[in-house]
Design a protein around this motif. Sequence first.
Motif, PDB file in Angstrom:
ATOM      1  N   ARG A  26      54.500  18.865   2.905  1.00  0.00           N
ATOM      2  CA  ARG A  26      54.078  17.617   3.549  1.00  0.00           C
ATOM      3  C   ARG A  26      54.750  16.417   2.908  1.00  0.00           C
ATOM      4  NH1 ARG A  26      47.690  15.882   4.012  1.00  0.00           N
ATOM      5  NH2 ARG A  26      47.958  13.950   5.223  1.00  0.00           N
ATOM      6  N   GLY A  27      54.926  16.455   1.584  1.00  0.00           N
ATOM      7  CA  GLY A  27      55.647  15.415   0.869  1.00  0.00           C
ATOM      8  C   GLY A  27      54.864  14.136   0.716  1.00  0.00           C
ATOM      9  N   GLY A  28      55.577  13.064   0.362  1.00  0.00           N
ATOM     10  CA  GLY A  28      54.934  11.779   0.162  1.00  0.00           C
ATOM     11  C   GLY A  28      53.880  11.839  -0.926  1.00  0.00           C
ATOM     12  N   CYS A  29      52.706  11.306  -0.619  1.00  0.00           N
ATOM     13  CA  CYS A  29      51.610  11.276  -1.583  1.00  0.00           C
ATOM     14  C   CYS A  29      50.724  12.517  -1.536  1.00  0.00           C
ATOM     15  CB  CYS A  29      50.749  10.033  -1.352  1.00  0.00           C
ATOM     16  SG  CYS A  29      51.542   8.484  -1.855  1.00  0.00           S
ATOM     17  N   ALA A  30      51.056  13.478  -0.686  1.00  0.00           N
ATOM     18  CA  ALA A  30      50.209  14.668  -0.567  1.00  0.00           C
ATOM     19  C   ALA A  30      50.051  15.414  -1.897  1.00  0.00           C
ATOM     20  CB  ALA A  30      50.744  15.601   0.517  1.00  0.00           C
ATOM     21  N   PRO A  31      51.121  15.616  -2.695  1.00  0.00           N
ATOM     22  CA  PRO A  31      50.904  16.263  -3.996  1.00  0.00           C
ATOM     23  C   PRO A  31      49.965  15.479  -4.910  1.00  0.00           C
ATOM     24  CG  PRO A  31      53.214  16.408  -3.383  1.00  0.00           C
ATOM     25  CD  PRO A  31      52.559  15.467  -2.405  1.00  0.00           C
ATOM     26  N   ALA A  32      50.048  14.145  -4.886  1.00  0.00           N
ATOM     27  CA  ALA A  32      49.127  13.336  -5.694  1.00  0.00           C
ATOM     28  C   ALA A  32      47.693  13.514  -5.213  1.00  0.00           C
ATOM     29  CB  ALA A  32      49.531  11.861  -5.631  1.00  0.00           C
ATOM     30  N   GLN A  33      47.514  13.584  -3.893  1.00  0.00           N
ATOM     31  CA  GLN A  33      46.184  13.816  -3.343  1.00  0.00           C
ATOM     32  C   GLN A  33      45.669  15.201  -3.739  1.00  0.00           C
ATOM     33  OE1 GLN A  33      47.368  13.189   0.711  1.00  0.00           O
ATOM     34  NE2 GLN A  33      46.734  11.038   0.735  1.00  0.00           N
ATOM     35  N   LEU A  34      46.539  16.193  -3.649  1.00  0.00           N
ATOM     36  CA  LEU A  34      46.180  17.557  -4.061  1.00  0.00           C
ATOM     37  C   LEU A  34      45.698  17.565  -5.505  1.00  0.00           C
ATOM     38  CD1 LEU A  34      46.773  20.844  -3.419  1.00  0.00           C
ATOM     39  CD2 LEU A  34      48.607  20.378  -5.042  1.00  0.00           C
ATOM     40  N   ASN A  35      46.448  16.925  -6.389  1.00  0.00           N
ATOM     41  CA  ASN A  35      46.097  16.904  -7.797  1.00  0.00           C
ATOM     42  C   ASN A  35      44.764  16.208  -8.034  1.00  0.00           C
ATOM     43  OD1 ASN A  35      46.886  17.075 -10.787  1.00  0.00           O
ATOM     44  ND2 ASN A  35      46.544  14.891 -10.507  1.00  0.00           N
ATOM     45  N   ALA A  36      44.555  15.071  -7.369  1.00  0.00           N
ATOM     46  CA  ALA A  36      43.310  14.327  -7.558  1.00  0.00           C
ATOM     47  C   ALA A  36      42.107  15.113  -7.047  1.00  0.00           C
ATOM     48  CB  ALA A  36      43.405  12.981  -6.835  1.00  0.00           C
ATOM     49  N   LEU A  37      42.233  15.686  -5.868  1.00  0.00           N
ATOM     50  CA  LEU A  37      41.143  16.500  -5.322  1.00  0.00           C
ATOM     51  C   LEU A  37      40.819  17.661  -6.251  1.00  0.00           C
ATOM     52  CD1 LEU A  37      42.460  16.589  -1.646  1.00  0.00           C
ATOM     53  CD2 LEU A  37      40.324  15.493  -2.364  1.00  0.00           C
ATOM     54  N   ASN A  38      41.860  18.264  -6.796  1.00  0.00           N
ATOM     55  CA  ASN A  38      41.654  19.408  -7.690  1.00  0.00           C
ATOM     56  C   ASN A  38      40.949  18.980  -8.970  1.00  0.00           C
ATOM     57  OD1 ASN A  38      42.254  22.243  -8.612  1.00  0.00           O
ATOM     58  ND2 ASN A  38      43.420  21.117 -10.144  1.00  0.00           N
ATOM     59  N   GLU A  39      41.347  17.849  -9.538  1.00  0.00           N
ATOM     60  CA  GLU A  39      40.718  17.401 -10.787  1.00  0.00           C
ATOM     61  C   GLU A  39      39.219  17.163 -10.591  1.00  0.00           C
ATOM     62  OE1 GLU A  39      42.485  14.332 -13.088  1.00  0.00           O
ATOM     63  OE2 GLU A  39      44.497  15.167 -12.970  1.00  0.00           O
ATOM     64  N   ILE A  40      38.855  16.535  -9.494  1.00  0.00           N
ATOM     65  CA  ILE A  40      37.432  16.296  -9.233  1.00  0.00           C
ATOM     66  C   ILE A  40      36.703  17.617  -8.981  1.00  0.00           C
ATOM     67  CG2 ILE A  40      35.771  15.188  -7.696  1.00  0.00           C
ATOM     68  CD1 ILE A  40      37.309  13.278  -9.537  1.00  0.00           C
ATOM     69  N   ALA A  41      37.321  18.508  -8.207  1.00  0.00           N
ATOM     70  CA  ALA A  41      36.681  19.792  -7.895  1.00  0.00           C
ATOM     71  C   ALA A  41      36.492  20.639  -9.148  1.00  0.00           C
ATOM     72  CB  ALA A  41      37.512  20.548  -6.864  1.00  0.00           C
ATOM     73  N   VAL A  42      37.510  20.695  -9.995  1.00  0.00           N
ATOM     74  CA  VAL A  42      37.401  21.490 -11.224  1.00  0.00           C
ATOM     75  C   VAL A  42      36.344  20.903 -12.152  1.00  0.00           C
ATOM     76  CG1 VAL A  42      38.615  22.196 -13.322  1.00  0.00           C
ATOM     77  CG2 VAL A  42      39.740  22.416 -11.101  1.00  0.00           C
ATOM     78  N   SER A  43      36.325  19.585 -12.269  1.00  0.00           N
ATOM     79  CA  SER A  43      35.298  18.947 -13.105  1.00  0.00           C
ATOM     80  C   SER A  43      33.897  19.273 -12.596  1.00  0.00           C
ATOM     81  CB  SER A  43      35.522  17.430 -13.121  1.00  0.00           C
ATOM     82  OG  SER A  43      34.494  16.776 -13.841  1.00  0.00           O
ATOM     83  N   ALA A  44      33.720  19.232 -11.285  1.00  0.00           N
ATOM     84  CA  ALA A  44      32.407  19.553 -10.708  1.00  0.00           C
ATOM     85  C   ALA A  44      32.037  21.006 -10.965  1.00  0.00           C
ATOM     86  CB  ALA A  44      32.414  19.256  -9.213  1.00  0.00           C
ATOM     87  N   PHE A  45      33.019  21.889 -10.879  1.00  0.00           N
ATOM     88  CA  PHE A  45      32.749  23.301 -11.165  1.00  0.00           C
ATOM     89  C   PHE A  45      32.353  23.497 -12.631  1.00  0.00           C
ATOM     90  CE2 PHE A  45      34.667  27.261 -12.903  1.00  0.00           C
ATOM     91  CZ  PHE A  45      33.756  28.162 -12.368  1.00  0.00           C
ATOM     92  N   LEU A  46      33.082  22.855 -13.538  1.00  0.00           N
ATOM     93  CA  LEU A  46      32.775  22.998 -14.962  1.00  0.00           C
ATOM     94  C   LEU A  46      31.393  22.452 -15.292  1.00  0.00           C
ATOM     95  CD1 LEU A  46      36.244  22.071 -16.507  1.00  0.00           C
ATOM     96  CD2 LEU A  46      35.103  24.303 -16.620  1.00  0.00           C
TER      97      LEU A  46
END
Length: 394
Positions: A322-342
């Motif tokens: 997808r490019g653009g800011c999609a990787p940044a969005q992926l990373n941010a979503l993952n950080e919040i999701a992992v923190s919530a899981f932990l």
Amino acid sequence: MASAIQSITVLGATGSIGGSALDVIARHPERMRVHALVAGRDVDALLALCRRHRPAHAAIADQHVFSRLRDGLLDAGLPTRAHAGMAAVEALAADDECDTVVAAIVGAAGLPSALAAARAGKRLLLANKESLVMAGELLMQAVRDGGGTLVPIDSEHNAIFQCLPPEGCDGRVARIVLTASGGPFRGRSRDSLAGVTPEQAIAHPKWTMGPKISVDSATLMNKGLEVIEAHHLFAIPPERLQVLVHPQSLVHSLVQFVDGSTLAQLGLPDMRTALAVGLAWPQRIDSGVHSLDLLQHGRLEFERPDTDTFPCLRLAYQALERGGCAPAQLNALNEIAVSAFLQQQIAFLSIPALIDHGLQALPSRPADGIETVLHADAEAREFARTHLGRFRID
């Protein structure tokens, strides 16, 4: 700036990568010295490192604990100057008295200081994968503009760095193969992962890492982020980047050439090897890691990743395409999701579900500047926090 003794700043000094870097540096006092140490908020650990390595500067990102750092240095009788705040961290990353920066701050917080080091022309030993995931084009351009050198410290990218010719991925390279351990849940079915705990997810079978990166390894998101990193580091398109699961974690990556040759870098799973490569390249120095005994380890196995059970890898490829800011969005979503899981707020399988939900809902934007990237990062984090409720454990 350059001197006979390499002057090194370690960002994220109290973490596992920082500790490994300091171990390698301490083995070579005749050629390396610690210029500055930076930590997030663990003042006691930072003070202990200062007493051992006696840097010229020490910084803590959390300004609320600055007085404890300052007073602790004075009480220890150290001449080390105390600093606090992210602006101070960026300034130390670009300090003229420093030759080399080890960028090991975890997460998106590590991007500004990595960019500062790159713009200042440092030898940048990059262990912060989020910098490349969020702003790969911007960071690589900063390295070129600054005239410095970037040596990746992820074991996989460091292996590729060692196998590639100096010219990089020109017409001679057919494919890059990143290896993955498979994490603690390799071979499990998707249904069997519904009730796994944070303690089980961070129990990595081969590597000693922090909680966040250990969970990323368990979901295969770590490998997805590394695919995005490799795309930017080595200027190679996604279709020529492959992932293979290699549970022994001895072959760290492979480079396949158009003539049918394949070069691989092998070694024990110890980050000090990659750090020694980065600190001394193109020379080689003792890292403290033993050589690999293939007779002792025996069989080397490889298998395809199971992206049905571990969809985070597939989501990372989608964000890259997808490019653009999609990787940044992926990373941010993952950080919040992992923190919530932990924090036991959501289940393990909700990590990819939340990320997928966010990627589909968030707008697509070109990554045309650091402000745009940081805005996309903040927007994705807010989206994830707002939508955590639909995935929350009852």
